[in-house]
Design a protein around this motif. Structure first.
Motif, PDB file in Angstrom:
ATOM      1  N   SER A   1      16.315   5.534  -0.271  1.00 16.92           N
ATOM      2  CA  SER A   1      16.370   6.217   1.037  1.00 16.92           C
ATOM      3  C   SER A   1      16.850   7.669   0.998  1.00 16.92           C
ATOM      4  O   SER A   1      16.140   8.564   1.394  1.00 16.92           O
TER       5      SER A   1
ATOM      6  N   HIS B   1       4.948   6.720  -4.573  1.00 19.54           N
ATOM      7  CA  HIS B   1       4.428   7.094  -3.258  1.00 19.54           C
ATOM      8  C   HIS B   1       5.162   8.332  -2.789  1.00 19.54           C
ATOM      9  O   HIS B   1       6.053   8.820  -3.481  1.00 19.54           O
TER      10      HIS B   1
ATOM     11  N   ASP C   1      12.342  10.006  -0.436  1.00 20.66           N
ATOM     12  CA  ASP C   1      13.281   9.707  -1.521  1.00 20.66           C
ATOM     13  C   ASP C   1      12.609   9.680  -2.888  1.00 20.66           C
ATOM     14  O   ASP C   1      13.277   9.720  -3.904  1.00 20.66           O
ATOM     15  N   HIS C   2      11.270   9.664  -2.905  1.00 21.91           N
ATOM     16  CA  HIS C   2      10.560   9.604  -4.188  1.00 21.91           C
ATOM     17  C   HIS C   2       9.953  10.948  -4.593  1.00 21.91           C
ATOM     18  O   HIS C   2       9.377  11.061  -5.671  1.00 21.91           O
TER      19      HIS C   2
ATOM     20  N   ASP D   1       8.325   1.272  -4.114  1.00 26.68           N
ATOM     21  CA  ASP D   1       8.935   0.425  -3.080  1.00 26.68           C
ATOM     22  C   ASP D   1       7.937  -0.677  -2.700  1.00 26.68           C
ATOM     23  O   ASP D   1       6.751  -0.418  -2.625  1.00 26.68           O
TER      24      ASP D   1
ATOM     25  N   HIS E   1      10.776  -3.152   2.121  1.00 26.55           N
ATOM     26  CA  HIS E   1      11.639  -3.394   0.959  1.00 26.55           C
ATOM     27  C   HIS E   1      11.885  -4.881   0.747  1.00 26.55           C
ATOM     28  O   HIS E   1      11.787  -5.682   1.668  1.00 26.55           O
TER      29      HIS E   1
ATOM     30  N   HIS F   1      16.745   0.772  -6.491  1.00 29.94           N
ATOM     31  CA  HIS F   1      16.583   1.285  -5.128  1.00 29.94           C
ATOM     32  C   HIS F   1      17.709   0.706  -4.268  1.00 29.94           C
ATOM     33  O   HIS F   1      17.494   0.151  -3.189  1.00 29.94           O
TER      34      HIS F   1
HETATM   35 ZN   LIG Z   1      12.143   4.459  -1.436  1.00 32.63          ZN
END
Ligand SMILES: [Zn+2]
Ligand SMILES: [Zn+2]
Ligand SMILES: [Zn+2]
Lengths: 288, 282
Positions: A11, A67, A71-72, A171, A228, A250
């Protein structure tokens, strides 16, 4: 292969001292084979990894992106090799349906959101979108990407080298309801699609040495729609595919070191020796 | 009276490293309470944790109201918004003030951050979802929020960024917030001097140290010495060095503060979790 964790938090990055034992950076892994590091995801952990890569003199860099949720990708503008000459960075993802991967990255890195536009960086940056199920080579590693059950276009990876295999399943809501449904009206084929997506996650993780798995939730925290999984879901997947090890990953912001220590113990017991369970930790290195 | 609490003091990017923990690693966010209102300066990751504290305070029942003043739209100053959980609670009211960049309105830019390609969180800027959120493009540079007089000024940062500094006045208390600014020429100091004139507390960009500054000239940030000079020039009561460089650890910040100890002007470094009460004795 050697796998190193540079960011394990989901997140957004957390900085509270009691969470820094496991780490506060958002997702980023380095997987090394034959002296080349392949990067998975571009969370804030990529900042420190970028410096290590520059020190090592690696100038051909591949990033496997799960993706484009913040956060990625939000570490990418802080990735040191971007600002170096004679450097080529290739960002891989699954095929996008609407806007291209390149366009999404340009949007992140432009005025007035970020002072240096992606058009003005020194490195040569390429974007490659792969078909679901395609296998391609990055250095000496064979990579397969498959779509997962998460809002938007999200994919997991399987990396194979010699006899070892690692799966990155993040995720993903592994056993929840179909999350791609908003793209299409609900239909009688939804169940089929959901089964397909679950099978894809199983394909990626099949008998892997380690499965790095989205385990954001505890079972009683689970919220559908967020995309998630819970730690119990992670264990179920590891069991179904006969994996040798499960890496909890994660981590939810706020989950502190003491809690992660005790969750690791509890779920090791629960796995009953069938496979290993470890909570991912910044700085953790695993050789395969 | 103004009660100030620091929730994020770090510039550019969050730094989850133990060596930065004392001064804090969250990107900019400052809570300012008056007797009646909740004002928030900038919406970095610190806003997530401020949001959690608001939930303990009426915002969990949808009875909360807060005003967020955004300096500019570089990520570090807005990236906490998607993770501000009181914005998911229906009934709460938020107003976000700031300016777009001419090509894009503030609303357009903030909606861009919530775009589903980037953001897994429901878009609570949609009227049907979560809190009532108004995005207010600042036209007039002086306005009131309840009993607080707000003065905004355009300050020089980097090309392409429309960057505001703020001054808040409530009763006899006053605060200036200038998180990102560079003084390349004497004229650039004018707006900051105006904002900080005689304030009780000046929160000012000190991204660089004076010794490091030269090669970074033109990158949009100040040094600790620029901050102190501005505070002295404006007759501020105290200056808080803010927007710490991500690679400056606690010891490094201590050293910067210590270097000002011989001057008789009060210089402190902004530390996450610290609070200040301004105008209490009047
Ligand atoms: Zn994530
Ligand atoms: Zn996601
Ligand atoms: Zn800034």
């Amino acid at each position: 292969m050697k796998m190193t964790f540079w960011g394990v938090r989901g997140s957004f990055p957390v900085t509270a001292p009691l969470q820094l034992g496991y780490g506060g950076n958002t997702p980023c892994l380095g997987v090394e084979a034959n002296g080349q590091t392949v990067i998975i995801d571009a969370g804030t952990g990529i900042r420190a990894l970028g410096r290590a890569i520059v020190d090592r003199g690696q100038r051909e860099i591949d990033i496997l992106l799960s993706h484009t949720h913040w956060d990625h990708i939000h570490g990418f503008p802080h990735f040191d090799p971007l600002y170096r000459d004679n450097t080529r960075i290739t960002v891989h993802s699954l095929k996008h349906e609407g806007r291209s991967l390149a366009k999404i990255f340009r949007e992140q890195q432009r005025s007035p959101f970020f002072p240096v536009s992606l058009d003005d960086v020194k490195a040569d940056v390429q974007f490659v979108e792969h078909e679901d199920g395609e296998t391609f080579c990055v250095g000496s590693i064979a990579v397969t990407s498959r779509r997962l059950n998460h809002p938007g276009v999200a994919g997991g990876y399987r990396l194979e080298h010699g006899n070892s295999a690692v799966a990155y399943v993040c995720d993903a809501d592994l056993y929840g309801p179909l999350l791609l449904a908003h793209e299409l009206p609900a239909s009688s084929t939804d169940d089929l699609r959901l089964q397909e997506l679950r099978n894809r996650a199983r394909d990626l993780a099949h008998r892997a040495d380690w499965v790095v798995c989205d385990t954001f939730f505890l079972p009683d925290e689970y919220v559908p729609d967020w995309g998630h999984s819970s730690i119990d879901d992670g264990l179920q997947l590891a069991r179904e595919v006969d994996a040798h090890g499960l890496l909890l990953f994660h981590h939810r912001p706020g989950r502190d070191d003491t809690e992660l220590d005790s969750l690791q113990r509890r779920y090791q017991d629960e796995a009953g020796g069938e496979f290993d369970v470890l909570a991912s930790k910044e700085g953790l290195e695993i050789s395969l | 009276m103004l009660r100030v609490k620091l929730w994020g003091t770090r510039g550019t990017v969050s730094t989850p490293v133990a060596g930065n923990a004392r001064y804090g690693g969250n990107t900019p966010c400052v809570e300012v309470r008056t007797d009646d209102d909740v004002l928030i300066l900038d919406a970095g990751i610190g806003l997530h944790w401020l949001g959690e504290s608001l939930l303990a305070d009426g915002f969990s029942r949808g009875e909360g109201c807060a005003h967020i003043l955004v300096s500019h739209t570089h990520w570090a100053h807005i990236q906490g918004i998607p993770f501000c959980n009181p914005m998911l609670v229906a009934g709460n009211r938020f107003t976000i003030y700031g300016r777009g960049d001419g090509d894009n309105s503030l609303e357009g830019l903030l909606l861009g951050q919530m775009d589903s390609a980037f953001c897994p969180v429901p878009n609570f800027f949609d009227d049907r979802i979560g809190a009532g959120i108004t995005i207010s493009e600042i036209e007039a540079l002086e306005f009131d929020i309840g009993g607080t007089h707000v003065i905004a000024r355009l300050v020089h940062h980097v090309s392409g960024a429309v960057c505001l500094g703020y001054r808040l006045e409530n009763g006899s208390a006053s605060l200036a917030y200038i998180p990102d600014v560079e003084y390349l020429e004497e004229d650039h100091r004018g707006p900051s001097l105006e904002l900080a004139a005689g304030v009780d507390l000046l929160i000012h960009d000190a991204h660089h140290t004076a010794a490091e500054y030269a090669p970074h000239r033109g990158c949009g940030h100040s040094s600790d010495q620029d901050a102190v000079d501005l505070a002295l020039g404006a007759g501020a009561g105290k200056v808080l060095l803010f927007h710490h460089h991500p690679d400056r650890d606690d010891d490094g910040i201590d050293a910067v503060v210590t270097s000002h100890r011989n001057g008789d002007f009060p210089v402190e470094a902004a530390r996450e979790g610290e609070d200040y009460v301004l105008g209490a004795d009047s």
